[in-house]
Design an enzyme around this catalytic site. Sequence first.
Site, PDB file in Angstrom:
ATOM      1  N   GLU A  81      38.272  47.949  38.240  1.00 14.53           N
ATOM      2  CA  GLU A  81      38.002  47.468  37.278  1.00 14.53           C
ATOM      3  C   GLU A  81      36.933  47.158  37.089  1.00 14.53           C
ATOM      4  O   GLU A  81      36.460  45.858  37.788  1.00 14.53           O
ATOM      5  CB  GLU A  81      39.053  46.140  36.800  1.00 14.53           C
ATOM      6  CG  GLU A  81      38.603  45.988  34.846  1.00 14.53           C
ATOM      7  CD  GLU A  81      39.353  45.147  34.056  1.00 14.53           C
ATOM      8  OE1 GLU A  81      40.147  44.559  35.062  1.00 14.53           O
ATOM      9  OE2 GLU A  81      38.853  45.264  32.850  1.00 14.53           O
ATOM     10  N   GLY A 130      37.626  36.164  39.905  1.00 12.42           N
ATOM     11  CA  GLY A 130      38.811  35.311  39.776  1.00 12.42           C
ATOM     12  C   GLY A 130      39.308  36.133  40.655  1.00 12.42           C
ATOM     13  O   GLY A 130      40.185  35.327  41.280  1.00 12.42           O
ATOM     14  N   MET A 189      42.588  39.891  40.007  1.00 19.35           N
ATOM     15  CA  MET A 189      42.516  41.483  38.881  1.00 19.35           C
ATOM     16  C   MET A 189      43.868  41.860  39.197  1.00 19.35           C
ATOM     17  O   MET A 189      45.050  42.082  39.943  1.00 19.35           O
ATOM     18  CB  MET A 189      41.504  42.370  40.184  1.00 19.35           C
ATOM     19  CG  MET A 189      42.244  43.863  39.552  1.00 19.35           C
ATOM     20  SD  MET A 189      41.410  44.410  37.629  1.00 19.35           S
ATOM     21  CE  MET A 189      42.133  44.684  37.176  1.00 19.35           C
ATOM     22  N   ASN A 244      45.701  44.631  38.890  1.00 24.40           N
ATOM     23  CA  ASN A 244      46.562  45.643  38.801  1.00 24.40           C
ATOM     24  C   ASN A 244      47.964  45.949  39.160  1.00 24.40           C
ATOM     25  O   ASN A 244      48.326  44.864  39.295  1.00 24.40           O
ATOM     26  CB  ASN A 244      45.599  45.322  40.494  1.00 24.40           C
ATOM     27  CG  ASN A 244      44.933  45.687  40.641  1.00 24.40           C
ATOM     28  OD1 ASN A 244      43.852  46.114  40.410  1.00 24.40           O
ATOM     29  ND2 ASN A 244      44.279  44.848  41.983  1.00 24.40           N
ATOM     30  N   HIS A 280      47.595  33.628  34.551  1.00 25.17           N
ATOM     31  CA  HIS A 280      46.852  34.884  33.180  1.00 25.17           C
ATOM     32  C   HIS A 280      46.763  36.565  33.997  1.00 25.17           C
ATOM     33  O   HIS A 280      46.866  37.174  33.107  1.00 25.17           O
ATOM     34  CB  HIS A 280      45.348  34.544  33.713  1.00 25.17           C
ATOM     35  CG  HIS A 280      44.502  35.558  32.724  1.00 25.17           C
ATOM     36  ND1 HIS A 280      43.843  34.916  31.162  1.00 25.17           N
ATOM     37  CD2 HIS A 280      43.597  36.725  33.162  1.00 25.17           C
ATOM     38  CE1 HIS A 280      43.156  35.970  31.077  1.00 25.17           C
ATOM     39  NE2 HIS A 280      42.890  36.951  32.202  1.00 25.17           N
ATOM     40  N   GLU A 281      46.801  36.521  35.248  1.00 22.89           N
ATOM     41  CA  GLU A 281      46.820  37.584  35.731  1.00 22.89           C
ATOM     42  C   GLU A 281      48.133  38.130  35.137  1.00 22.89           C
ATOM     43  O   GLU A 281      49.105  39.590  35.031  1.00 22.89           O
ATOM     44  CB  GLU A 281      46.553  37.680  37.455  1.00 22.89           C
ATOM     45  CG  GLU A 281      45.391  37.037  37.783  1.00 22.89           C
ATOM     46  CD  GLU A 281      44.330  37.985  36.855  1.00 22.89           C
ATOM     47  OE1 GLU A 281      44.304  39.336  36.441  1.00 22.89           O
ATOM     48  OE2 GLU A 281      43.588  37.504  36.479  1.00 22.89           O
TER      49      GLU A 281
HETATM   50  N1  B3K Z   1      40.707  41.930  34.087  1.00 16.77           N
HETATM   51  C1  B3K Z   1      40.278  41.301  35.492  1.00 16.77           C
HETATM   52  C2  B3K Z   1      38.575  40.685  35.598  1.00 16.77           C
HETATM   53  C3  B3K Z   1      37.919  42.435  35.650  1.00 16.77           C
HETATM   54  C4  B3K Z   1      36.456  42.280  36.030  1.00 16.77           C
HETATM   55  C5  B3K Z   1      35.356  43.313  36.247  1.00 16.77           C
HETATM   56  N2  B3K Z   1      34.200  43.384  36.697  1.00 16.77           N
HETATM   57  C6  B3K Z   1      40.683  39.614  35.709  1.00 16.77           C
HETATM   58  C7  B3K Z   1      40.944  39.486  34.897  1.00 16.77           C
HETATM   59  O1  B3K Z   1      40.382  38.896  33.744  1.00 16.77           O
HETATM   60  O2  B3K Z   1      42.505  38.989  34.723  1.00 16.77           O
HETATM   61 ZN    ZN Z   2      41.909  38.645  32.481  1.00 20.69          ZN
END
Ligand code: B3K
Ligand code: ZN
Length: 876
Positions: free
Chosen positions: A130, A270, A272, A274, A306-307
């Site tokens: 991302e 912080g 990701m 996936n 959050h993730e």
């Molecule tokens: N979605 C990712 C952040 C991606 C940043 C790309 N430069 C983490 C988050 O917001 O949960």
């Molecule tokens: Zn996020």
Amino acid sequence: MSSTLTDTAPRFLADYRPADFTINTVDLTINLDDTCSQVISELTIKRQGDNQQALQLNGEQLTLVSLALDNHALSNDQYQLNDTILTIPASSLPDNENFTLSITTEINPQENTALEGLFKSGDAFCTQCEAEGFRRISYYLDRPDVMATFTTKVIADKSLYPYLLSNGNKVDSGDLTDNKHFVTWHDPYPKPCYLFALVAGDFDLLENSFTTASGREVALEIFVDKGNLAKAKHAMVSLQKSMKWDEETFGLEYDLDIYMIVAVDFFNMGAMENKGLNVFNSKYVLADSQCATDSDYFNIEAVIAHEYFHNWTGNRVTCRDWFQLSLKEGLTVFRDQQFSAQMHSSAVTRIQNVRLLRSQQFAEDAGPMAHPIRPEKVLEMNNFYTLTVYEKGSEVIRMLHTLIGVEKFRKGMDLYFARFDGMAVTCDDFINAMSDASGKDLSQFKLWYSQSGTPVIKVQESFEQQTNIYTLTLSQHSPVTKKQQDPQALHIPIKIELISGNNDKANQSELLELNQAEQSWQFSGFIGKPTLAMLCDFSAPVKLVFEQNDVDLLTIMKKANNSFCRWDAGQKLLMSYVQQLAFDTEHPLPKELLMAINEMLTSAGDRAFIAEQLSLPSFDEAASLMVDVEPIALSNALSKLSSFIAQGCQQELLASYEACQQERSTNDTPHSGVANRALKNVCLAYLSILPKYQALVTEQYQHATDNEDIEQENMTDSLAALTCSAKHNLADLNQQLQHFEKKWHQTTLVMDKWFALNAGVVSDDIFSRLDTLLAHQQFSLNNPNRARSLIGAFAMNNPKYFHCQTGRGYQFLSKQIAKLNEINPQVASRLITPLIQYKSFAPAHQKLMKAELVNLQALANLSNDLKEKLDAALSD
Ligand code: B3K
Ligand code: ZN
């Protein structure tokens, strides 16, 4: 380099159109090698409608080895290739609707210092896709509305990489020749390629499980560097709590049989989300009380949550295009904030959210990169993972929650998932679901998605003695800028509390809906003018223009039911003194302030809340409320106010310090432990200003860092003491810094703290200190955490020297940014923030800061990440 080499044209939301092709399945075979990893990608592609368009795939920094359509190799003249796009013209494509494309490419993970796509973090391979990193792994339709099911076979040396991970469920594994092995993963949920992940390495593995509400057992696995297993426990418990909370609060269960988290040291942000395989910055996984602070513990829990929450808000329902980023980020931040508020003190959690918003997001919204939470124009997407999209985005969801109430909000979420599960959608889709489920007209509310800038609300009140009628008039305006000529009135929930002068009468709470440029409300039944507590819980991300006198503020501090308002009134009072002192250093300060502080210190409330009440607005919070900020005057004003409080309240501060200290050893529950330390360390910060109490700093440092009883060692206390030493350049500082380094030199995350502490030393020799640190054996610009802990900490936490009159602070920052432009443009682009906000400072500083921006703009090989910000800042 993160930016594309030839793509220097911005993209616009208004230009969105669906893709001409979709990809249904992706079969990847990735043969890992440090300098030449091979990626074979087999795509099944479907033409949309009867279009006769060329197929254009994104790809960057890839070496194309071969290309075949329906198993027929393509020759060079059947396709075109440039630095960013692989084009297969319509004439080379098969006539049928469905066809397969096989692509073999090679990449060099070792050289990938931008940490996008496939890269090495220490000895491990890992990925970050991302927003647009998958195009650095293979040619692809790299956009979130193209959703495919992925099967991934990972091949690597068995001894070096015993764990080979990817998304979904493990479906096959085995040994190969040359000491290699493979594992194949299949993810049954169609996903955009930004959610693809691969990790290979040798780790310690913490295993546990979670049984979902419907009785399915999910394996939970956290992979950490060898030797760090015990430090992953808190992350595991946080994950289990998050899973439970999402079931209880939103009825959302996890959907695969396995959930994996890998902690790595080299990571741009912080963490990701996936699918099924989160990759985390180790900072947000590893903790024990010896090496992590209370806020580290809090942040780990919040980021894990959050993730995890993204699995529904982001993964199951994703974004149609990147302009819609706040669809998943604003909503997921709101969800994690609600979670944290329930796990801890909701008052303190909210205060911390608001501090962040006011200190950083307000500045962003007033600066050259101001954008609506749904931006309309983007050059480098990575530049839009902003406080605006995340934090203001969350405030917008919170306002919605306030306007329709908790039950209808839940109905709206249910409808959103019922409508859009498995789809890539827009912010409008979300709001429409909320509107349909609640019956609330949200058409005006949608303006929050398209207008930028912090709205200002002017408050006027009057009281009619004869009738006892109290009239409140609110008017709103949003800033006019070049990009936003004619902002409209927004739909703003304003929660208020009216405090009657009559002690027998309960306070009256109201939710007002401000949706015009100016509106009035009348309230009756008071004897005498009530005191207005505005914006309970900070019900909207706005600035207030409201002249309230000290008496009213003190009344709110004492009598408001809403804890946020009590805290905010105190901050407003403190802020008024900061402003006066910044203007006139000799401005007299009143005794009443000391009395109010003493009252707080001796009150029986939650100590974590009292600690927030006693903490002065930060430099950035104060700056965001002022114009033409004279940074040195502001920094001196903050010091002066602290000294006044320290001097005037020393007995009570010492008594509180000691009370917290004592209770720490006798009565420690997790919350009271945190709260005691919070209050104790605020007291210490004040006391350390006065020479006669500076021995306390040394004592605390030793007790917390160098204790025979290792259980007594505590990073929160150790760091708090060191911060006092650094801030006042105390006699023991250098010795403490050396001791700390010696003790922790092998613990990466603690060394990050050490670098940050050094960068915050308030001393005239700071620039030679910084040079020594840059040359330190453990310093490397290639590691984002390290770069941020030195350069970011200096620019953000050492205002006196960052803003020094000679411009040396600005020069230091810009020199490091120039180096990072070559190494890691995303990190460079984040660190430039304080410089591009130059317009909020006084002219002499503006000039010095601007000169650095002009130098940077002239860099050869300027990345799109920096170019976008520099162009905005210098044309503003
Ligand atoms: N979605 C990712 C952040 C991606 C940043 C790309 N430069 C983490 C988050 O917001 O949960
Ligand atoms: Zn996020």
